[in-house]
Design an enzyme around this catalytic site. Structure first.
Site, PDB file in Angstrom:
ATOM      1  N   GLY A   1      -2.141  55.493  80.908  1.00 17.16           N
ATOM      2  CA  GLY A   1      -1.236  54.393  81.260  1.00 17.16           C
ATOM      3  C   GLY A   1      -1.044  53.429  80.099  1.00 17.16           C
TER       4      GLY A   1
ATOM      5  N   TYR B   1      -0.941  45.961  96.606  1.00 19.86           N
ATOM      6  CA  TYR B   1      -1.599  45.959  95.293  1.00 19.86           C
ATOM      7  C   TYR B   1      -2.420  44.677  95.093  1.00 19.86           C
ATOM      8  CZ  TYR B   1      -1.694  45.671  90.125  1.00 19.86           C
ATOM      9  OH  TYR B   1      -2.063  45.549  88.811  1.00 19.86           O
TER      10      TYR B   1
END
Ligand code: SER
Length: 349
Positions: free
Chosen positions: A13, A154
């Site tokens: 990522g 999240y």
């Protein structure tokens, strides 16, 4: 003798790319990279081992522990805020159960090694939830303990995992006869603002309008910004994000008065972001098409954060203010990136 390493999850990522190339340049520790995606060739040659696999796979984590002596875990893997809203239960599984697995692994390693394994956890401004735009305007630089009422899965996951880490650092196995604080996980959290990298574009976040606008302009593509021009968020250049993780990792534990730290560098509105981009790419076509849900999420995040605790305890100081971030890092590096034959490659380690 097992080799001493750092374990990086979510290695493929955005933060992983920057962190790995930095650690590889320092060259003083082995790097084990774990990601569910196949490796970007650019990071493959910087790591000792790249493991394509899932943080929910207990057998895989068990094999890593058997082979390596882990000094530090940088647990970067997670499903970001917008993507998580499309499948909240899956996000919960990855973001919470995945973190629990890694914390347990760190706890076991700490006990085997007889010393505290460090666990660096990137949290986010998504843990905050300001109920109204008036509150957002009034609250200014938000401190770590205020406004903790996230409106996304999240944000809930990140906030809960901060608590899980605190539990593993202070209270895990508290009923056991051999309970000993000196072999608990050394858990450390950085709450990041929106991150902007010249090398990678984020996927599935809600602060993505900033980096997306910039990368689209550099590629000569039109971009419709999904928030209103007046929308304000704190942002940070990726080199500062990597620096903060490495500095917090190094900080002596006795200097740390808390487990969770805000870090800040600059705040700006979407309109100011657009102006910065247009200064470098005057032909860029950037319009606004606010998306109601994503707008509401960003409206609930603070316009700025108070990072005085990080500055006092471990000397946090960003290298890039707004002007330097754009003129000394983002614009030159992004021009260079899209001029390269293989846009996915990063500078060699
Ligand atoms: N950048 C993250 C997101 O947008 C917030 O930390 O989800």
């Amino acid at each position: 003798m097992r080799k001493e390493v750092v374990l990086i999850t979510g290695a493929n990522g955005e933060i992983g790319h920057g962190l790995i190339s930095h650690l590889a340049k320092q060259g003083d520790v082995g790097i084990i990279a774990l990601d569910v995606q196949p490796a970007d060739p650019a990071i493959l040659h910087c790591v000792d081992q790249y493991i394509q696999g899932d943080i929910l796979d207990h057998m895989l984590l068990g094999r890593i522990v058997a082979e390596y002596e882990i000094r530090t875990i940088f647990h970067l893997a997670s499903i970001l805020s917008t993507k998580a809203e499309h499948n909240p239960e899956t996000a919960h599984k990855v973001n919470v159960e995945g973190t629990l697995n890694l914390l347990r692994l760190a706890a076991e390693q700490s006990q085997w090694q007889g010393r505290r394994v460090k666990f660096l956890y990137p949290s986010s401004i998504a843990v905050y939830g300001l109920p109204t735009l008036e509150d957002k305007a009034r609250s200014g630089r938000v401190r770590e303990d205020d406004w903790l009422m996230p409106r996304t899965m999240y944000g809930c996951n990140k906030l809960y995992c901060e608590h899980l880490g605190r539990y593993y650092a202070h209270h895990y196995r508290q009923m056991a006869a051999d309970f000993a604080r000196q072999t608990m996980v050394d858990f450390r959290v950085i709450r990041f603002p929106g991150l902007i990298s010249a090398e990678t574009v984020p996927t599935g976040g809600t602060s993505d309008y900033g980096p997306e606008m910039l990368h689209a302009a550099a590629k000569g593509q039109p971009y419709a910004c999904f928030v209103r021009p007046d929308t304000c968020l704190p942002f940070m250049a990726m080199p500062d994000a990597v620096k903060s993780l490495l500095e917090l990792e190094k900080a002596p534990i006795e200097n740390l008065t808390r487990l969770v730290y805000n870090v800040g560098s600059f705040s700006l509105s979407a309109q100011e972001f657009r102006e910065e981009v247009l200064r470098a790419f005057p032909q860029a076509e950037i319009t606004y098409e606010p998306h109601p849900t994503r707008q509401a999420i960003v409206d609930s995040w603070p316009a700025d954060v108070d990072d005085s605790q990080a500055r006092a305890d471990w000397g946090w100081q960003p290298d890039y203010d707004l002007d330097k971030a754009f003129n000394n890092y983002l614009i030159p590096a992004i021009r260079e990136r899209y001029a390269r034959p293989q846009p996915s490659s990063i500078s060699p380690c």
